[in-house]
Design a protein around this motif. Sequence first.
Motif, PDB file in Angstrom:
ATOM      1  N   CYS A 254      -1.195  17.373  -1.244  1.00  0.00           N
ATOM      2  CA  CYS A 254      -0.300  16.839  -2.276  1.00  0.00           C
ATOM      3  C   CYS A 254      -0.758  17.418  -3.597  1.00  0.00           C
TER       4      CYS A 254
ATOM      5  N   CYS B 108      -3.340  10.373  -0.422  1.00  0.00           N
ATOM      6  CA  CYS B 108      -2.807   9.609  -1.541  1.00  0.00           C
ATOM      7  C   CYS B 108      -1.565   8.830  -1.092  1.00  0.00           C
TER       8      CYS B 108
ATOM      9  N   HIS C  71       1.445   9.286  -2.004  1.00  0.00           N
ATOM     10  CA  HIS C  71       2.589  10.173  -1.746  1.00  0.00           C
ATOM     11  C   HIS C  71       2.579  10.652  -0.297  1.00  0.00           C
TER      12      HIS C  71
END
Length: 336
Positions: free
Chosen positions: A235, A243, A245
């Motif tokens: 990411c 993370c 995301h």
Amino acid sequence: MLKKKSVFDKINDYLTKKGHELCMSIYLNNYNNNNIYVRLDYVDKLSVYKIVWIDLNFFDESHIEDYINSQMMTKFLATKLVAKLTKEEYENRYDFNDDIIGDRVEILTYFKNPHEYIFDRFLPLGWDFLIDPLAMVFSYLPRGMEIFLNEIFGKFDHLEENYNYLKPVKFDLLNDDFSKLFKPQIIERGEKYFTSGKVSFLEKIENKYIAIVDGTNPYVVVIDLVDDEHILVWCNCKYNTFCKHIYAVIRAIREEKFNSFYKVRYVGKAETLLEKVTIGNFYLCFGVEDDKLLLLTAEGNVFPANIMHKNKCVFEVIEDDDDCSLSKYIEEVKTQ
Ligand SMILES: [Zn+2]
């Protein structure tokens, strides 16, 4: 059945015959793809300590003598090093994740009682007693190996992020429990991202899932299926590994919430070298901003590209959404 001797046993047999007595070993196990075996040996007949190192990536068991490097340690430093490690009896310590391949540091000591200290990549905070011994041993290794030491000390230097790069992880993308990779607070935040529809683009291209997660900035997530058991995640946010995301994207993959990228092709005249190499290539596009197309580079970076150049449109849409939104937008820009 006779147990097959490991490469370490063979090296030890060879060195023992030479009068070496093993005091400490440091094994960089698949560390940045390197396999370096380092020992602190005492050689009784010379009354000296020696640092011995072997690069196991270039090693032939039948000619051990050709691959052994050694260097005498000064008495002053050796005495200090041994004193450090024997002063207190530190318990065995472990701080590693079996699901992560490589980047393991295995330190064994053989003073009084044998001990082992095993960790992944960064020397954990609170293991300060190993700082000086590691620094002393590395001061005898070739200069090129400093990079390993700097990385190992990353947590102490607060430079961990500088060393974040791709590593394959053992994870069943569709079935494994998220807690294997993600911390509870990340799961909580990532879940919010997923349920509020922040994964705006998600497409499988060859063996990679590529996604855009909306946040303060658009974040690019790439999940590479390395093999049946391992994935490589990436990411472009600051947190970088495991993370919220990435969590949100895996959730979206599991729920099959796919949304294809726009695809555009550069059709302008090649005037610069960059244009020459990009001509005919198609790009993944995830929207527009200030009359610029938001494109993804092969490295997963976002770059905004001008739609128009010298009053001519230099991009052609080769895949649009059902409403042809991108083509319509480009038409508008052209007639401005
Ligand atoms: Zn992220």
